[in-house]
Design an enzyme around this catalytic site. Structure first.
Site, PDB file in Angstrom:
ATOM      1  N   PHE A 274       0.844  15.314 -42.184  1.00 39.01           N
ATOM      2  CA  PHE A 274       1.240  16.716 -41.990  1.00 39.01           C
ATOM      3  C   PHE A 274       2.424  17.013 -42.916  1.00 39.01           C
ATOM      4  CE2 PHE A 274      -0.135  14.781 -37.991  1.00 39.01           C
ATOM      5  CZ  PHE A 274      -1.240  15.551 -37.666  1.00 39.01           C
ATOM      6  N   ASN A 322      -7.509  16.097 -43.511  1.00 37.49           N
ATOM      7  CA  ASN A 322      -7.103  16.272 -42.130  1.00 37.49           C
ATOM      8  C   ASN A 322      -6.405  14.988 -41.678  1.00 37.49           C
ATOM      9  OD1 ASN A 322      -7.485  15.849 -39.143  1.00 37.49           O
ATOM     10  ND2 ASN A 322      -8.288  17.928 -39.280  1.00 37.49           N
ATOM     11  N   ALA A 323      -5.186  15.092 -41.183  1.00 37.79           N
ATOM     12  CA  ALA A 323      -4.401  13.902 -40.827  1.00 37.79           C
ATOM     13  C   ALA A 323      -5.069  13.082 -39.730  1.00 37.79           C
ATOM     14  CB  ALA A 323      -3.001  14.318 -40.404  1.00 37.79           C
ATOM     15  N   ASP A 343       4.831  14.436 -38.426  1.00 35.80           N
ATOM     16  CA  ASP A 343       5.545  15.688 -38.151  1.00 35.80           C
ATOM     17  C   ASP A 343       4.548  16.831 -38.112  1.00 35.80           C
ATOM     18  OD1 ASP A 343       7.560  17.561 -37.769  1.00 35.80           O
ATOM     19  OD2 ASP A 343       7.935  17.791 -39.920  1.00 35.80           O
ATOM     20  N   CYS A 383       7.546  19.601 -32.369  1.00 38.32           N
ATOM     21  CA  CYS A 383       8.265  20.878 -32.256  1.00 38.32           C
ATOM     22  C   CYS A 383       7.715  21.712 -31.108  1.00 38.32           C
ATOM     23  CB  CYS A 383       8.180  21.652 -33.571  1.00 38.32           C
ATOM     24  SG  CYS A 383       6.501  22.080 -34.072  1.00 38.32           S
TER      25      CYS A 383
END
Length: 439
Positions: A274, A322-323, A343, A383
């Site tokens: 990301f 795509n992670a 992240d 987050c």
């Protein structure tokens, strides 16, 4: 407490705001049975005005207790009826008997009706906001001496709810998030210009939260000029931010101190998932042997490559993918890394999505732990403020158990010092960042 027979300090505006309200004695309130629900006042078609001319909003007992407990938000259900206001006003807040509690911004459409400004009976005017801006700037000067890029105003945490100001050197990027700050936009721009003399002030109020307040998202140049992307330093790395088109106000300033921290732990083969425009990846590349940055956006990936070239970092490879898929395939292919950063964007926009968010966090952290060599470092961030720090740590522990790895916690971190956390408002402690070591 609202049932106390002792009046508030008169120097803090404790007198009832109207003669009618003053007739009900404190003793009567004291003898009222605690378990009996209060009957809300009827909704108003015209606002109740205090003697000083300010609109007046009273709270039911639950709202008073919430206010006195220190929470800066009061919800619509805790108001003593609809005050008959349009929204955006500074209002005088009282209990149901008229005792003064403080002043707040009022929002009509939001579930959050009141946002705290002050407990004192003072004028909320130009000088009031000037002093709040000066206090916010003083904190940053003390906490980050010599720094020129930071969050200057962090909404409620700096005593100006609904206002966010980020400084990028000679430019300010601003968000007006509630009707009260939107209606005072010209005032805030004038104050910021007079105090900081920026070359440009950019409006980045293009955020969905404004819809909840009955406001339309918007962005554009408010004052001065904006020649293009601006550059700023993060540790050993020079970054660029597009203040008009970039994420948030241009960059993720809340992670700046964590970006720099990551360089201290970087070693061997590193992976940044990301990656966005490379905040972590570029820092890793200053110390690690090689860095692989995973970013799903072609545009963001191009910016990582530009930033790497500008910093003469030739050991950084960018993969558009795509992670989740990359991590799964890397485990299946038997790959290993020495340093990994996770992240991701927020996985939960509301409380209903918490369970799904934790499943997503566990999947990527489990894969990362499987990919790390013994002694490897995992920097894992979230987050999502709906997932608190304890829930995030519990998820990490579950991921470690499933990965059959022993994991040490080296650091528990959050947003930088320019993003102060307001006690009693957990939403200002939204960012979690754990530094872990896999044994």
């Amino acid at each position: 407490m609202p049932t106390s027979p002792k009046p508030p300090n008169p120097h803090r505006g404790g007198r009832p705001s109207s003669p009618q309200q003053g007739r009900s004695s404190p003793q009567q309130g004291r003898n009222r049975p605690h378990g009996r629900p209060e009957k809300p006042a009827p909704d108003r078609t015209t606002p109740d005005l205090a003697p000083d001319g300010l609109p007046q909003v009273s709270l039911v007992r639950r709202g008073v207790e919430r206010w006195q407990a220190g929470h800066p938000w009061i919800y619509r259900a805790d108001l003593n009826g609809d005050p008959g206001l349009a929204g955006g006003e500074v209002v005088r807040v009282t209990d149901s008997r008229g005792w003064f509690l403080g002043k707040a911004f009022y929002s009509k459409q939001s579930k959050i009706s009141l946002r705290w400004l002050t407990f004192e009976d003072v004028a909320v005017d130009e000088d009031f906001f000037r002093q709040r801006l000066l206090a916010a700037d003083e904190l940053r000067r003390r906490a980050l001496p010599g720094e020129k890029t930071y969050r200057l105003v962090h909404g409620e945490a700096d005593g100006i709810p609904g206002l966010v100001v980020d400084r990028y050197g000679d430019y300010l990027s601003v968000q007006f998030l509630v009707p009260a700050t939107e209606q005072r936009k010209a005032l805030f721009v004038d104050l910021l210009e007079a105090q900081f003399h920026p070359r440009g002030i950019i409006n980045r109020s293009d955020v969905g939260v404004r819809n909840l307040e009955g406001l339309t998202p918007e962005k554009g140049l408010l004052r001065g000029e904006l020649p293009g992307p601006v550059s700023f330093d993060e540790g050993l790395v020079r970054m660029r931010a597009d203040l008009l088109e970039g994420q948030k106000t241009g960059a993720f300033l809340d992670q700046r101190e964590n970006h720099v921290m990551a360089a201290h732990y970087a070693h061997g083969e590193a992976l940044d998932c990301f990656a966005y425009v490379g905040g972590f990846a570029l820092q890793l590349a200053t110390r690690a042997k090689t860095v692989t940055a995973i970013e799903i956006s072609d545009a963001a990936a191009a910016l990582i490559r530009e930033n790497a070239a500008a910093n003469k970092l030739s050991n950084l490879d960018v993969v558009v993918a795509n992670a989740f898929d990359f991590l799964r395939d890397a485990v299946d292919d038997g790959k290993h890394f020495d340093t990994i950063v996770l992240d991701p964007p927020s996985f939960a926009k509301n409380k209903d999505a918490i369970a799904a968010a934790l499943r997503g966090y566990k999947e990527i952290n489990l894969r990362a732990m499987q990919l790390l060599r013994p002694g490897g470092i995992l920097i894992s961030a979230s987050c999502t403020y709906h997932v608190d720090e304890q829930a995030f740590e519990d998820m990490l522990a579950s991921a470690a158990a499933d990965a059959k790895r022993r994991v040490q916690i080296i650091e528990r971190r959050g947003a930088g010092r320019d993003h102060p956390v307001l006690l009693n408002l957990r939403e200002t402690r939204y960012l979690k960042c754990f530094v872990l070591r896999v044994l």
